[in-house]
Design an enzyme around this catalytic site. Structure first.
Site, mmCIF file in Angstrom:
data_model
loop_
_atom_site.group_PDB
_atom_site.id
_atom_site.type_symbol
_atom_site.label_atom_id
_atom_site.label_comp_id
_atom_site.label_asym_id
_atom_site.label_seq_id
_atom_site.Cartn_x
_atom_site.Cartn_y
_atom_site.Cartn_z
ATOM 1 N N LYS A 110 68.545 30.641 6.593
ATOM 2 C CA LYS A 110 68.984 31.360 7.788
ATOM 3 C C LYS A 110 68.780 32.862 7.598
ATOM 4 O O LYS A 110 69.195 33.430 6.574
ATOM 5 C CB LYS A 110 70.465 31.054 8.029
ATOM 6 N N ASN A 114 62.321 26.363 25.645
ATOM 7 C CA ASN A 114 62.386 26.628 27.087
ATOM 8 C C ASN A 114 63.336 25.609 27.718
ATOM 9 O O ASN A 114 63.766 24.673 27.054
ATOM 10 C CB ASN A 114 60.972 26.566 27.696
#
Ligand code: PMT
Length: 415
Positions: free
Chosen positions: A290, A211
């Protein structure tokens, strides 16, 4: 509490050292903060920086000589000493340190120093061997025992070619210490635990859920508590801020790491302020490698709930411990913040609407409403996060005055 150095009378003493150029920047910062600054320079300081520079920036005649023939010059050491709120000497050379420690008054600055009674911040800067020499260390010890606040010089390669301690701290650090000198120590003896910033919940080695929390609000609370004399531990998620001085800072990344660090320090803390924006969820499993884009146009992420750290703190809270939460809301501030106050067993919660300009994430200001356990609320206007932090701590002290502390002296010693 009114803090900071706005409208304060500050005397800046400048001595002859290569770091004298930094005192120009310090003066600029002090003026920016709204202080009224008068400068006293030693004769040697003028070999490094001209008095004109300080005059232009301070808006006052610079005092260089006790016997100079100007309106401003007569008995300045008495006049300025009586109105000074604080004195900062930067750079402080071995010479002025020796004079102050031994009561020698043979020029404007050393004479002024004998007359002044306000707090003094001394910022030594000199060659490493000079700084570490026994006479200088002895004089510094003596000055510390007189109540002078002395900054730790930075270490590194110095202008004279030596490597070691001796460098003048950067002007923002000196400003911070000066503000600290002027702040009443009403949290002395208290242990304050603060959390700040976001958490990062790994999706794979290069991606995460997070955030926009910058950590500014939590860092402001930690700084304010330290300025007020508390022993402060700051547990911070990934942020890009300079660590507050004299604060134990622990860097964490995920909510789980933050939880472990907080629970480790909770027992010994008198006051806990949970400013961090902790991620409520994390990916069920972080991929080891990944994740490849693949052929599909959609992907699904399984999330699991993170532990509510504050709720757990509320469950374990001891009598006398003060627990303060923050509520980041986009609507129904009162209802949502009030619910968190109750459910998490808090003494106080600071609610902020994070979708309003000048409030919430990453701004320098915040507009919070404080909600209390007795059902009252206190809406504050938008103001700097440092100011919010001080008001919050003022209110914490009011709550404490109605609650005796039961943190054991054994636990207090650990911090
Ligand atoms: O960091 P800045 O950029 O300065 O921004 C400041 C801020 C907006 C982050 C700050 O003012 C703020 O509102 N912090 C709380 C953010 C938040 O997570 O609010 P929340 O309503 O989701 O959580 C309520 C309280 O529970 C918070 O004290 C939070 O730290 C705590 N919590 C939440 C979830 C969780 N798993 N554990 C927790 O401890």
């Amino acid at each position: 509490m009114k803090t900071g150095i706005k409208n304060k009378n500050i005397i800046l003493g400048v001595c002859g050292g290569i770091a004298a150029y930094k005192s120009v920047e310090l003066l600029r910062l002090l003026k920016k903060e709204g202080a009224d600054v008068r400068v006293i320079m030693t004769k040697n300081a003028r070999e490094f920086v001209g008095a004109m520079t300080f005059e232009a920036l301070s808006g006052h005649r610079v005092c260089t000589d006790l016997f100079a023939d100007s309106d401003d010059a007569s008995i300045k050491h008495i006049e300025w000493a009586s109105v000074a709120d604080a004195v900062v000497i930067a750079p402080a050379t071995a010479n002025i340190i020796g004079k102050c420690a031994n009561g020698i008054a043979d020029d404007a600055l050393s004479t002024f120093m004998l007359a002044v009674t306000s707090p003094v911040l001394l910022c030594p800067s000199m060659n490493t061997n000079m700084y570490l020499s026994r006479p200088v260390q002895k004089n510094l010890e003596m000055l510390a025992s007189y109540g002078y606040v002395i900054t730790e010089p930075g270490a590194g390669e110095l202008a004279c070619g030596t490597t070691g301690p001796g460098r003048l701290p950067e002007p923002p650090e000196i400003l911070d210490r000066l503000i600290c000198c002027l702040t009443p120590k009403d949290l002395k003896g208290k242990k304050v635990l603060v959390t700040a910033g976001p958490t990062r919940e790994a999706i794979d080695p290069v991606r995460f859920i997070s955030n926009p929390s910058s950590g500014k609000m939590g860092y402001a609370v930690a700084r304010a508590a330290e300025h007020r004399g508390a022993g402060v531990v700051l547990i911070a998620g990934p942020v890009n801020l300079t660590d507050p001085i004299n604060v134990t800072v622990l860097k964490v990344s995920s909510a789980q790491e933050m939880a472990a660090a907080v629970f480790n320090y909770m027992e010994q803390s008198d006051i806990i302020v949970k400013t961090a924006a902790v991620s409520d969820f994390r990916p069920k499993e972080a991929a080891k490698q990944k994740i490849k884009k693949g052929e599909k146009d959609e992907a699904t992420l399984f999330l699991v709930k993170n532990q509510d750290i504050l709720k757990e703190l509320g469950r374990r809270k001891k009598d006398g411990q003060i627990l303060v939460g923050f509520a980041a809301e986009t609507e129904e501030l009162e209802r949502n913040a009030g619910k968190k106050l109750e459910e998490k067993n808090l003494d106080m919660i600071a609610g902020n609407l994070v979708n309003h300009p000048g409030s919430g994430f990453a701004t320098d200001t915040n507009q919070v409403t404080l909600f209390y356990r007795n059902g009252t609320k206190e809406p504050l206007s938008a103001m700097g996060k440092d100011e919010v932090a001080h008001i919050l701590l003022d209110r914490v002290l009011s709550v404490i005055s109605s609650k005796p502390s039961v943190i054991s002296s054994e636990a207090s010693r650990i911090l």
